[in-house]
Design a protein around this motif. Sequence first.
Motif, short mmCIF file in Angstrom:
data_model
loop_
_atom_site.label_atom_id
_atom_site.label_comp_id
_atom_site.label_asym_id
_atom_site.label_seq_id
_atom_site.Cartn_x
_atom_site.Cartn_y
_atom_site.Cartn_z
N ARG A 345 0.84 -1.11 0.15
CA ARG A 345 -0.02 0.01 0.18
C ARG A 345 0.87 1.20 0.17
O ARG A 345 1.64 1.69 0.91
N ASP A 400 1.42 5.78 3.23
CA ASP A 400 1.10 4.44 4.23
C ASP A 400 2.08 4.54 5.29
O ASP A 400 3.26 4.89 5.24
N GLN A 447 -9.28 3.72 6.88
CA GLN A 447 -8.40 2.99 6.24
C GLN A 447 -8.80 1.66 5.40
O GLN A 447 -8.29 1.01 4.70
N THR A 474 -6.62 5.08 -3.57
CA THR A 474 -5.31 4.66 -2.94
C THR A 474 -4.65 3.64 -3.88
O THR A 474 -5.22 2.83 -4.54
#
Length: 496
Positions: A345, A400, A447, A474
């Motif tokens: 991520r 992240d 999240q 994301t």
Amino acid sequence: MAIRSCRSLLVPVSLLVLAFAGCGTAIHDEDGSLSPSTQQSEIRIANSLTTQALVLNAISANIDSNRKLSLQSLQSLFDPVSGDVNTRRRLGDPNAQQFMSYLVGCALKQGDFINWFDPLTYTPRKWYGQAGLCPAWAGGVPTPDCLERVSSCLLARNNALGRRVELSMRGEHRTYATGPNIYTLEAKTRPADHHPATGQPLDSFLSCNPTTQQGPARDCGWTADGIGYCTASGLVQVGAGGLTSCPGPAPVLGSSNMQTVLRVCSGVNGCDHDDERNLGEATGSCAGASPVPVVSFTCTAGQYFSVMAAPFSASTTSVLLPDVAVSPDSVVRYGLAETEVYAEREGAFYGNVFDSKALARGVNVEVVQYGKGQEARYVVVGADVQIQGSIYTRMFSCYDPAWASGAAYSSNRVCALPGANANCAATVTGACFKSLNPPMPGRCAVQEGPMTTGDRDYEQCQDTLGNVWQHPVTTFLHSACDTVQPRTGAPTCERT
């Protein structure tokens, strides 16, 4: 202080085209010959838009054209005959052309396109849609939500090096009020169809000409099947119906509806026949006793591999339907999902590029035209300006918390001049989440958004003033250093 200068394009048109095509711009991708995503499937598209092209091009970094983008349809603004004459002149900047190809790719869905006229080659061309985040922009004025979604996509697809890298893009957006999330996940991830080092499309995934070509050594007519991972070192067999041992009778591995060829490549990208990443290929098994293939290769622990399949003959008109399988006693998993292949991520990207009043002071890239028709020459003025921080003051990114040095990583990701923290495409706001155990909020309140289970997308992300943006993207990478250059002595892309 901003210093204005100009970038002259006083070179033959043919050289301009070659330079534009050879700088990692992945023109084949934006021209629609690849099919990386649809609005009903995963959004996994390449991000070879350079930061320099994003932050200092004569469309989005021009006050007049930036404003018109937010107020007009793409068709009306860029119409080859009736479109805005000043905006069309600004396409004399190759960076503006590259920016628009990515904008249309983010905004429109596959099958849709925008006609435009290229003043550098003096030819009509098309920009093709890919992700479908704002399809109504083709013929209508974009909504604020549309502009934010496309802005997030553009920022996610940019990197300072202009590397062509596969991204797993995740977020929340329905195609219509009660429709599914446009950002869904691929249950079985297909190998990427370009070379990982050069970014060039692989010949093996193109159509065969002539169609009489046969066998596993040909570099055309292949399809991407799946990706595997070796949990330990050992011998691996991959088959599409071939015998697992010779002589028969013996168990078969997989199945196929016709005579098939297989190729196995190291990594998550496909490969051509002579590529050093080619781990093996076959047209049959048992020295021809079986007409369907089994490929055997030695795999090391932690290694990814990709499988490609094709009919034995390129002239075959039937649809190939292979069921590729790996030997049950091997130390391998095959047919990995997108969450397994793209698990790193990276962070979230959000804001609005299309706010002409929010361009940094001193930014206004312009194109000056000398002459007419095919003899026209263009000079780009203001493209060499240096601005401390972000060119777009309403664009933001957070990182992240697993990055060893999130601020350094993000600067390399979004700034054209990362060492000076200058000419950035966004302002880095900090960690998206400060702590996961116990959970402590960072810049994003969520999240994992509720629309798609397991996609781990950041939502409701704040800018530096505390404003909450509702349309972040994301991104997830296959490898941590895919989009930035590792720096000696600095943990630029290390993960904790």
